[in-house]
Every structure is written in C-alpha cells, then in structure tokens.
Scaffold this motif. Structure first.
Motif, short mmCIF file in Angstrom:
data_model
loop_
_atom_site.label_atom_id
_atom_site.label_comp_id
_atom_site.label_asym_id
_atom_site.label_seq_id
_atom_site.Cartn_x
_atom_site.Cartn_y
_atom_site.Cartn_z
N VAL A 33 0.81 -1.18 -0.06
CA VAL A 33 -0.12 -0.04 0.03
C VAL A 33 0.76 1.17 0.05
N ASP A 34 2.16 1.06 0.13
CA ASP A 34 2.93 2.26 0.31
C ASP A 34 4.10 2.36 -0.54
N LYS A 35 4.33 1.69 -1.59
CA LYS A 35 5.58 1.45 -2.23
C LYS A 35 5.30 1.16 -3.65
N ILE A 36 6.09 1.77 -4.73
CA ILE A 36 6.13 1.29 -5.93
C ILE A 36 7.53 0.95 -6.22
N ILE A 37 7.50 -0.03 -7.37
CA ILE A 37 8.95 -0.55 -7.86
C ILE A 37 9.08 -0.15 -9.22
N ILE A 38 10.08 0.83 -9.64
CA ILE A 38 10.18 1.26 -11.03
C ILE A 38 10.99 0.00 -11.49
N ASP A 39 10.47 -0.42 -12.72
CA ASP A 39 11.21 -1.66 -13.25
C ASP A 39 11.62 -1.52 -14.57
N HIS A 40 11.15 -0.51 -15.23
CA HIS A 40 11.80 -0.59 -16.62
C HIS A 40 11.82 1.05 -17.20
N THR A 41 12.78 1.41 -17.83
CA THR A 41 12.49 2.73 -18.43
C THR A 41 12.88 2.54 -19.90
N ASP A 42 12.16 3.18 -20.96
CA ASP A 42 12.65 2.77 -22.25
C ASP A 42 12.41 4.13 -23.25
N VAL A 43 13.48 4.55 -23.67
CA VAL A 43 13.22 5.73 -24.61
C VAL A 43 13.56 5.53 -26.01
N ASP A 44 12.65 5.81 -26.84
CA ASP A 44 12.64 5.63 -28.37
C ASP A 44 13.84 6.28 -28.67
N PRO A 45 14.85 5.45 -29.56
CA PRO A 45 16.05 6.12 -29.98
C PRO A 45 16.06 7.31 -30.74
N ALA A 46 14.88 7.67 -31.42
CA ALA A 46 14.66 9.00 -32.17
C ALA A 46 14.76 9.98 -31.02
N PHE A 47 14.46 9.81 -29.65
CA PHE A 47 14.55 11.07 -28.78
C PHE A 47 15.36 10.86 -27.75
N GLY A 48 16.47 9.91 -28.16
CA GLY A 48 17.71 9.80 -27.26
C GLY A 48 18.33 11.33 -26.83
N GLY A 49 18.69 11.43 -25.54
CA GLY A 49 19.65 12.47 -25.47
C GLY A 49 18.61 13.59 -25.20
N LYS A 50 17.60 13.64 -25.13
CA LYS A 50 16.71 14.72 -24.91
C LYS A 50 16.00 14.76 -23.61
N GLY A 51 16.73 14.08 -22.67
CA GLY A 51 15.94 14.16 -21.19
C GLY A 51 14.91 13.55 -21.01
N VAL A 52 14.13 12.57 -21.97
CA VAL A 52 13.08 11.98 -21.70
C VAL A 52 12.82 11.26 -20.63
N GLY A 53 13.85 10.45 -20.17
CA GLY A 53 13.81 9.57 -19.18
C GLY A 53 13.61 10.37 -17.87
N LYS A 54 14.61 11.33 -17.78
CA LYS A 54 14.66 12.41 -16.41
C LYS A 54 13.47 12.81 -16.54
N ALA A 55 12.77 13.54 -17.54
CA ALA A 55 11.63 14.21 -17.23
C ALA A 55 10.29 13.26 -17.04
N ILE A 56 10.43 11.88 -17.46
CA ILE A 56 9.28 11.22 -16.96
C ILE A 56 9.42 10.92 -15.21
N LEU A 57 10.78 10.81 -14.84
CA LEU A 57 10.99 10.78 -13.44
C LEU A 57 10.60 11.77 -12.64
N LEU A 58 11.13 12.73 -13.04
CA LEU A 58 10.85 14.29 -12.23
C LEU A 58 9.67 14.98 -12.35
N GLU A 59 9.02 14.94 -13.47
CA GLU A 59 7.63 15.63 -13.91
C GLU A 59 6.36 14.45 -13.56
#
Length: 95
Positions: A33-59
């Motif tokens: 009831v009080d925890k989630i487990i982040i198990d996978h992050t996937d960014v489309d190669p066309a958007f690599g290096g644009k901070g997509v993963g970081k934005a998903i996490l932070l925003e």
C-alpha cells in the motif's frame, strides 16, 4: 513534452509524448500500500539525449508518489542511477 500516467491494479506506467509521438515510458509495479517498484525505462532512440527519461521521473513519477505518500524502489538501472545522482532533490521518496 506531455507525460501521461496509466495505472492498473498492480502495475502502471508514465508515458512521455513529444509532438504527439510516444517518446518514452517508465513502468512500475505496486508493492503493497505504500511503495512502487520502478522496473523499466525505455526511450525511443529517435528521442535519445533529449532528457525524456529524466523528465518522466521528475515530472511524472516523483510528483505522483509525493502526492500519494508512496516510496520508490528503483530496480531499473536508469531510475537507480537518477536517484543516486539526484539524491538531494528526490531522495525523500526513496525506500
């Protein structure tokens, strides 16, 4: 960038869209009831290096877990690295 949250009973994801195109996704599993487990992050190669993963996490993930009073166990290598790198900013939600 637009981030959408999709949740089922025991799993969920945060999906990022840039100009209507799916740019990346971070998936998680509910652990009690009080925890989630982040198990996978996937960014489309066309958007690599644009901070997509970081934005998903932070925003997407961090505001969600703070609002719900949850903790995060980052098993995904990317998420784990981000928590180590940004411990001062997001360490409060770490298990």
């Amino acid at each position: 960038m637009e981030i959408k949250h999709q949740a089922q009973e025991t799993k969920g994801s945060f999906v990022a869209y840039i100009d209507g195109q799916r740019a990346g996704e971070m998936t998680y599993s509910v652990a009690g009831v009080d925890k989630i487990i982040i198990d996978h992050t996937d960014v489309d190669p066309a958007f690599g290096g644009k901070g997509v993963g970081k934005a998903i996490l932070l925003e997407g993930v961090i505001p969600y877990v703070r609002e719900k009073g949850l903790k995060v166990l980052p098993l995904c290598p990317f998420a784990s690295a981000m928590f180590k790198k940004m411990a001062a900013d997001i360490g409060d939600v770490l298990v």
